[in-house]
Write a protein that holds these residues in place. Structure first.
Motif, PDB file in Angstrom:
ATOM      1  N   VAL A   1       6.410  -2.204   0.048  1.00 53.99           N
ATOM      2  CA  VAL A   1       5.172  -1.447   0.259  1.00 53.99           C
ATOM      3  C   VAL A   1       4.142  -1.811  -0.803  1.00 53.99           C
ATOM      4  O   VAL A   1       2.962  -2.034  -0.504  1.00 53.99           O
ATOM      5  CB  VAL A   1       5.441   0.074   0.233  1.00 53.99           C
ATOM      6  N   GLU A   2       4.584  -1.896  -2.052  1.00 55.21           N
ATOM      7  CA  GLU A   2       3.667  -2.231  -3.148  1.00 55.21           C
ATOM      8  C   GLU A   2       3.082  -3.631  -2.966  1.00 55.21           C
ATOM      9  O   GLU A   2       1.892  -3.847  -3.225  1.00 55.21           O
ATOM     10  CB  GLU A   2       4.409  -2.146  -4.490  1.00 55.21           C
ATOM     11  N   THR A   3       3.895  -4.572  -2.504  1.00 53.55           N
ATOM     12  CA  THR A   3       3.408  -5.927  -2.244  1.00 53.55           C
ATOM     13  C   THR A   3       2.362  -5.918  -1.142  1.00 53.55           C
ATOM     14  O   THR A   3       1.313  -6.568  -1.245  1.00 53.55           O
ATOM     15  CB  THR A   3       4.569  -6.859  -1.844  1.00 53.55           C
ATOM     16  N   HIS A   4       2.631  -5.172  -0.068  1.00 52.64           N
ATOM     17  CA  HIS A   4       1.656  -5.045   1.014  1.00 52.64           C
ATOM     18  C   HIS A   4       0.351  -4.419   0.507  1.00 52.64           C
ATOM     19  O   HIS A   4      -0.742  -4.855   0.882  1.00 52.64           O
ATOM     20  CB  HIS A   4       2.225  -4.198   2.153  1.00 52.64           C
ATOM     21  N   LYS A   5       0.467  -3.396  -0.327  1.00 55.25           N
ATOM     22  CA  LYS A   5      -0.733  -2.751  -0.873  1.00 55.25           C
ATOM     23  C   LYS A   5      -1.567  -3.737  -1.673  1.00 55.25           C
ATOM     24  O   LYS A   5      -2.799  -3.748  -1.582  1.00 55.25           O
ATOM     25  CB  LYS A   5      -0.339  -1.554  -1.748  1.00 55.25           C
ATOM     26  N   ALA A   6      -0.905  -4.562  -2.469  1.00 61.07           N
ATOM     27  CA  ALA A   6      -1.630  -5.565  -3.262  1.00 61.07           C
ATOM     28  C   ALA A   6      -2.347  -6.555  -2.346  1.00 61.07           C
ATOM     29  O   ALA A   6      -3.507  -6.931  -2.600  1.00 61.07           O
ATOM     30  CB  ALA A   6      -0.661  -6.291  -4.184  1.00 61.07           C
ATOM     31  N   ASN A   7      -1.671  -6.965  -1.278  1.00 60.99           N
ATOM     32  CA  ASN A   7      -2.303  -7.871  -0.318  1.00 60.99           C
ATOM     33  C   ASN A   7      -3.509  -7.222   0.342  1.00 60.99           C
ATOM     34  O   ASN A   7      -4.547  -7.864   0.552  1.00 60.99           O
ATOM     35  CB  ASN A   7      -1.296  -8.290   0.760  1.00 60.99           C
ATOM     36  N   ILE A   8      -3.376  -5.935   0.682  1.00 61.26           N
ATOM     37  CA  ILE A   8      -4.468  -5.202   1.315  1.00 61.26           C
ATOM     38  C   ILE A   8      -5.684  -5.146   0.393  1.00 61.26           C
ATOM     39  O   ILE A   8      -6.823  -5.405   0.813  1.00 61.26           O
ATOM     40  CB  ILE A   8      -4.012  -3.774   1.686  1.00 61.26           C
ATOM     41  N   MET A   9      -5.453  -4.821  -0.867  1.00 59.98           N
ATOM     42  CA  MET A   9      -6.548  -4.726  -1.837  1.00 59.98           C
ATOM     43  C   MET A   9      -7.240  -6.071  -2.016  1.00 59.98           C
ATOM     44  O   MET A   9      -8.466  -6.148  -2.121  1.00 59.98           O
ATOM     45  CB  MET A   9      -6.022  -4.217  -3.176  1.00 59.98           C
ATOM     46  N   GLU A  10      -6.433  -7.149  -2.040  1.00 59.64           N
ATOM     47  CA  GLU A  10      -7.000  -8.494  -2.176  1.00 59.64           C
ATOM     48  C   GLU A  10      -7.869  -8.829  -0.974  1.00 59.64           C
ATOM     49  O   GLU A  10      -9.006  -9.294  -1.110  1.00 59.64           O
ATOM     50  CB  GLU A  10      -5.876  -9.532  -2.298  1.00 59.64           C
ATOM     51  N   LYS A  11      -7.334  -8.624   0.234  1.00 59.18           N
ATOM     52  CA  LYS A  11      -8.043  -9.010   1.446  1.00 59.18           C
ATOM     53  C   LYS A  11      -9.313  -8.193   1.669  1.00 59.18           C
ATOM     54  O   LYS A  11     -10.316  -8.708   2.159  1.00 59.18           O
ATOM     55  CB  LYS A  11      -7.119  -8.865   2.662  1.00 59.18           C
TER      56      LYS A  11
END
Length: 219
Positions: A186-196
């Motif tokens: 989940v944390e990895t997905h959140k980081a990707n979301i913030m980047e995108k």
């Protein structure tokens, strides 16, 4: 003859191996390094100072090819980045160009097209696969070449699910339990979301979710 120094960045070893073999079979090319994710790519780029970086878009550990491209070019502005992607999609194409990439080619392309693209960007020219060229022309003719892309469309369906749940106040563990994935994932997905989405704080994320109408709760 000066060889074109190439850095390969892709999280799949089999992809890197295939491209490595192809490039090193050319008299004018040399693979000077490989990386499997964004942070490693930045370190390798600083170490090897490549002429061209072949950059995958989707990579693990929260740093995708777009953010990696942008950061590398701030450090090594003379380096050319050629995006190698499986996505034949407007959103990724225009974001890649905005990040400073000199070219965009699909993973489904033939080897000779990849070799030609590397030589082209090395010589200071831009390279876009034929479908991308058509998209650019269509946008120009429709007067949309300067319109901002909707970054929400860059998210995967899973990332959209997680964005909605996080904005509603669910913790990583609660999101993980609901989607049957680990808190770390989940944390990895959140980081990707913030980047995108180019967001920096949770408040920004919630504001974005409100604007998109993602905070409707089911009864």
């Amino acid at each position: 003859m000066n060889r074109i120094k190439v850095l390969l960045v892709d999280d799949h070893a089999v992809v890197r191996d295939g491209i490595h073999y192809l490039l090193n079979s050319q008299p004018d090319m040399e693979v000077v390094g490989e990386a499997a994710e964004g942070n490693e790519a930045i370190a390798k780029a600083i170490e090897t100072k490549p002429d061209v970086i072949i950059m995958d878009l989707s990579m693990p550990n929260g740093r995708d090819g777009l953010s990696t491209t942008s950061e590398v070019l701030q450090i090594l502005p003379e380096t050319k980045v050629l995006i190698l992607s499986m996505y034949d999609d407007n959103q990724y194409l225009f974001r890649a160009l905005k990040a400073g990439a000199s070219g965009y080619i699909l993973k489904s392309s033939l080897g000779k097209e990849l070799l030609g693209a590397i030589r082209q960007v090395y010589n200071g020219q831009a390279y876009l696969h034929p479908g991308a060229q058509k998209k650019i022309i269509e946008r120009f003719l429709n007067g949309k070449i300067d319109e901002e892309e909707d970054s929400y469309d860059l998210l995967t369906e899973r990332e959209k699910e997680i964005l909605s749940l996080v904005a509603k106040g669910y913790t990583n563990k609660e999101v993980g339990d609901l989607l049957n994935i680990s808190s770390r994932t989940v944390e990895t997905h959140k980081a990707n979301i913030m980047e995108k989405l180019e967001l920096t704080t949770r408040k920004d994320l919630i504001r974005f979710a409100v604007k998109r109408g993602l905070l409707e709760f089911n009864d």
